[in-house]
Design a protein around this motif. Structure first.
Motif, PDB file in Angstrom:
ATOM      1  N   TYR A   1       1.139  -0.991  -0.074  1.00  0.00           N
ATOM      2  CA  TYR A   1       0.144  -0.306  -0.140  1.00  0.00           C
ATOM      3  C   TYR A   1       0.936   1.271  -0.204  1.00  0.00           C
ATOM      4  CZ  TYR A   1      -3.134  -3.210   0.933  1.00  0.00           C
ATOM      5  OH  TYR A   1      -3.922  -5.159   0.876  1.00  0.00           O
ATOM      6  N   ALA A   2       0.729   2.377  -0.839  1.00  0.00           N
ATOM      7  CA  ALA A   2       1.268   3.258  -0.985  1.00  0.00           C
ATOM      8  C   ALA A   2       0.283   4.863  -1.259  1.00  0.00           C
ATOM      9  CB  ALA A   2       1.798   3.521  -2.569  1.00  0.00           C
ATOM     10  N   ILE A   3       0.928   5.264  -1.019  1.00  0.00           N
ATOM     11  CA  ILE A   3       0.229   6.833  -0.758  1.00  0.00           C
ATOM     12  C   ILE A   3       1.288   7.922  -1.459  1.00  0.00           C
ATOM     13  CG2 ILE A   3       1.652   7.895   1.185  1.00  0.00           C
ATOM     14  CD1 ILE A   3      -1.210   8.791   2.435  1.00  0.00           C
ATOM     15  N   ARG A   4       0.120   9.185  -2.168  1.00  0.00           N
ATOM     16  CA  ARG A   4       0.465  10.072  -3.066  1.00  0.00           C
ATOM     17  C   ARG A   4       1.452  11.162  -1.810  1.00  0.00           C
ATOM     18  NH1 ARG A   4      -1.655  13.128  -7.195  1.00  0.00           N
ATOM     19  NH2 ARG A   4      -2.902  13.991  -5.674  1.00  0.00           N
ATOM     20  N   LEU A   5       2.827  11.530  -1.630  1.00  0.00           N
ATOM     21  CA  LEU A   5       3.125  12.041  -1.444  1.00  0.00           C
ATOM     22  C   LEU A   5       4.583  13.012  -2.079  1.00  0.00           C
ATOM     23  CD1 LEU A   5       4.239  10.224   2.120  1.00  0.00           C
ATOM     24  CD2 LEU A   5       2.062  12.089   1.579  1.00  0.00           C
ATOM     25  N   ASP A   6       4.432  14.394  -2.091  1.00  0.00           N
ATOM     26  CA  ASP A   6       4.802  15.034  -3.288  1.00  0.00           C
ATOM     27  C   ASP A   6       5.207  16.757  -2.640  1.00  0.00           C
ATOM     28  OD1 ASP A   6       2.706  16.256  -4.210  1.00  0.00           O
ATOM     29  OD2 ASP A   6       2.825  15.281  -5.691  1.00  0.00           O
ATOM     30  N   ALA A   7       5.767  16.600  -3.458  1.00  0.00           N
ATOM     31  CA  ALA A   7       6.577  18.317  -2.802  1.00  0.00           C
ATOM     32  C   ALA A   7       5.483  19.200  -3.438  1.00  0.00           C
ATOM     33  CB  ALA A   7       7.796  19.182  -3.270  1.00  0.00           C
ATOM     34  N   GLY A   8       4.688  19.243  -3.867  1.00  0.00           N
ATOM     35  CA  GLY A   8       3.208  20.519  -4.478  1.00  0.00           C
ATOM     36  C   GLY A   8       2.595  20.569  -3.631  1.00  0.00           C
TER      37      GLY A   8
ATOM     38  N   PRO B   1      -4.132   9.975  -2.441  1.00  0.00           N
ATOM     39  CA  PRO B   1      -4.328   8.385  -2.503  1.00  0.00           C
ATOM     40  C   PRO B   1      -3.552   7.999  -2.243  1.00  0.00           C
ATOM     41  CG  PRO B   1      -3.797   9.619  -4.743  1.00  0.00           C
ATOM     42  CD  PRO B   1      -3.455  11.223  -4.190  1.00  0.00           C
ATOM     43  N   VAL B   2      -4.611   6.455  -1.812  1.00  0.00           N
ATOM     44  CA  VAL B   2      -3.143   5.396  -1.685  1.00  0.00           C
ATOM     45  C   VAL B   2      -3.701   4.544  -2.389  1.00  0.00           C
ATOM     46  CG1 VAL B   2      -3.617   3.870  -0.059  1.00  0.00           C
ATOM     47  CG2 VAL B   2      -3.735   5.622   0.695  1.00  0.00           C
ATOM     48  N   TYR B   3      -2.796   3.619  -3.270  1.00  0.00           N
ATOM     49  CA  TYR B   3      -2.842   3.389  -3.608  1.00  0.00           C
ATOM     50  C   TYR B   3      -2.733   1.855  -3.406  1.00  0.00           C
ATOM     51  CZ  TYR B   3      -3.383   5.718  -7.866  1.00  0.00           C
ATOM     52  OH  TYR B   3      -3.280   7.017  -8.632  1.00  0.00           O
ATOM     53  N   VAL B   4      -3.076   0.144  -4.056  1.00  0.00           N
ATOM     54  CA  VAL B   4      -3.024  -1.215  -3.333  1.00  0.00           C
ATOM     55  C   VAL B   4      -2.240  -1.374  -5.238  1.00  0.00           C
ATOM     56  CG1 VAL B   4      -5.050  -2.052  -4.953  1.00  0.00           C
ATOM     57  CG2 VAL B   4      -3.470  -3.284  -2.915  1.00  0.00           C
TER      58      VAL B   4
ATOM     59  N   GLU C   1       1.126  -4.458 -10.723  1.00  0.00           N
ATOM     60  CA  GLU C   1      -0.607  -4.240 -11.115  1.00  0.00           C
ATOM     61  C   GLU C   1      -0.608  -3.439  -9.972  1.00  0.00           C
ATOM     62  OE1 GLU C   1      -3.182  -6.624 -11.725  1.00  0.00           O
ATOM     63  OE2 GLU C   1      -2.001  -8.341 -12.378  1.00  0.00           O
ATOM     64  N   TYR C   2      -1.095  -2.340 -10.250  1.00  0.00           N
ATOM     65  CA  TYR C   2      -1.515  -1.019  -9.030  1.00  0.00           C
ATOM     66  C   TYR C   2      -3.043  -0.558  -9.261  1.00  0.00           C
ATOM     67  CZ  TYR C   2      -0.513   1.903 -12.971  1.00  0.00           C
ATOM     68  OH  TYR C   2      -0.546   2.556 -14.619  1.00  0.00           O
ATOM     69  N   ARG C   3      -3.471   0.251  -7.961  1.00  0.00           N
ATOM     70  CA  ARG C   3      -5.136   0.579  -8.451  1.00  0.00           C
ATOM     71  C   ARG C   3      -5.216   1.261  -6.993  1.00  0.00           C
ATOM     72  NH1 ARG C   3      -9.891  -3.446  -8.246  1.00  0.00           N
ATOM     73  NH2 ARG C   3      -8.540  -4.487 -10.132  1.00  0.00           N
ATOM     74  N   PRO C   4      -5.588   2.576  -7.264  1.00  0.00           N
ATOM     75  CA  PRO C   4      -6.104   3.878  -6.479  1.00  0.00           C
ATOM     76  C   PRO C   4      -7.223   2.731  -5.552  1.00  0.00           C
ATOM     77  CG  PRO C   4      -6.997   4.351  -8.708  1.00  0.00           C
ATOM     78  CD  PRO C   4      -6.447   3.127  -9.067  1.00  0.00           C
ATOM     79  N   ILE C   5      -7.286   3.430  -3.942  1.00  0.00           N
ATOM     80  CA  ILE C   5      -8.255   2.527  -3.615  1.00  0.00           C
ATOM     81  C   ILE C   5      -9.229   3.557  -2.356  1.00  0.00           C
ATOM     82  CG2 ILE C   5      -7.292   0.367  -3.349  1.00  0.00           C
ATOM     83  CD1 ILE C   5      -6.266   0.747  -1.023  1.00  0.00           C
TER      84      ILE C   5
ATOM     85  N   MET D   1      -7.716  -5.332  -4.548  1.00  0.00           N
ATOM     86  CA  MET D   1      -7.519  -5.671  -4.891  1.00  0.00           C
ATOM     87  C   MET D   1      -8.744  -6.151  -5.470  1.00  0.00           C
ATOM     88  SD  MET D   1      -4.148  -5.594  -7.680  1.00  0.00           S
ATOM     89  CE  MET D   1      -3.706  -3.983  -8.357  1.00  0.00           C
ATOM     90  N   GLY D   2      -9.668  -6.250  -5.247  1.00  0.00           N
ATOM     91  CA  GLY D   2     -11.188  -6.680  -5.720  1.00  0.00           C
ATOM     92  C   GLY D   2     -12.240  -6.065  -5.766  1.00  0.00           C
ATOM     93  N   ASP D   3     -13.372  -5.584  -5.735  1.00  0.00           N
ATOM     94  CA  ASP D   3     -15.188  -3.941  -5.625  1.00  0.00           C
ATOM     95  C   ASP D   3     -15.204  -4.230  -4.511  1.00  0.00           C
ATOM     96  OD1 ASP D   3     -13.698  -4.719  -8.537  1.00  0.00           O
ATOM     97  OD2 ASP D   3     -15.458  -6.283  -9.324  1.00  0.00           O
ATOM     98  N   GLU D   4     -15.811  -3.415  -3.800  1.00  0.00           N
ATOM     99  CA  GLU D   4     -17.070  -2.543  -3.445  1.00  0.00           C
ATOM    100  C   GLU D   4     -17.644  -3.508  -3.791  1.00  0.00           C
ATOM    101  OE1 GLU D   4     -16.033  -1.052   0.279  1.00  0.00           O
ATOM    102  OE2 GLU D   4     -15.270  -0.132  -1.005  1.00  0.00           O
ATOM    103  N   GLU D   5     -17.924  -3.901  -1.755  1.00  0.00           N
ATOM    104  CA  GLU D   5     -19.481  -4.794  -1.262  1.00  0.00           C
ATOM    105  C   GLU D   5     -20.546  -3.918  -1.971  1.00  0.00           C
ATOM    106  OE1 GLU D   5     -19.601  -8.441  -1.710  1.00  0.00           O
ATOM    107  OE2 GLU D   5     -17.656  -8.145  -1.699  1.00  0.00           O
TER     108      GLU D   5
END
Length: 122
Positions: free
Chosen positions: A70-77, A83-86, A91-95, A115-119
């Motif tokens: 699990y990764a989160i976007r952290l940038d200097a901007g 957003p957090v991605y799995v 493969e990668y997907r925003p979650i 990486m499943g679908d939301e119930e």
């Protein structure tokens, strides 16, 4: 996320009951740094070639000894979104739109984490 690291700061390298391991602040590393030479299964080094935005993302947790990361976007901007991605191999997907939203998914053990679908009733 700052509050999380102030209060909890990871799981001390141990996996919890659902088998998640959360990194301490000192262990949070960029996707490139974490996976640049990772050639196991899943082959996370593929992300460096398939995901152009990987340089802005930092790995903060994994599931079942890196089955998923699990990764989160952290940038200097001045971005107001983090957003957090799995991730799984190449493969990668925003979650989640934020770390707080990720924690809500974790708390209810949402299929999205794997990486499943939301119930429908979630």
């Amino acid at each position: 996320m700052v509050r999380y690291f102030t209060l909890v700061n990871g799981t001390g390298g141990k996996y919890d009951e659902p088998f998640f391991c959360f990194n301490s602040l000192a262990e949070v590393t960029s996707v490139a740094e974490r996976f640049h030479d990772y050639h196991g299964v899943p082959k996370y080094s593929d992300l460096l070639h398939t995901w152009p935005e990987h340089k802005q993302f930092y790995v903060f947790a994994d599931y079942m000894i890196h089955l998923f990361a699990y990764a989160i976007r952290l940038d200097a901007g001045a971005s107001s979104t983090h957003p957090v991605y799995v991730l799984c191999g190449g493969e990668y997907r925003p979650i989640a739109e934020s770390f707080t939203e990720f924690l809500a998914l974790y708390k209810r053990d949402s299929a999205v984490l794997y990486m499943g679908d939301e119930e429908p009733d979630e």
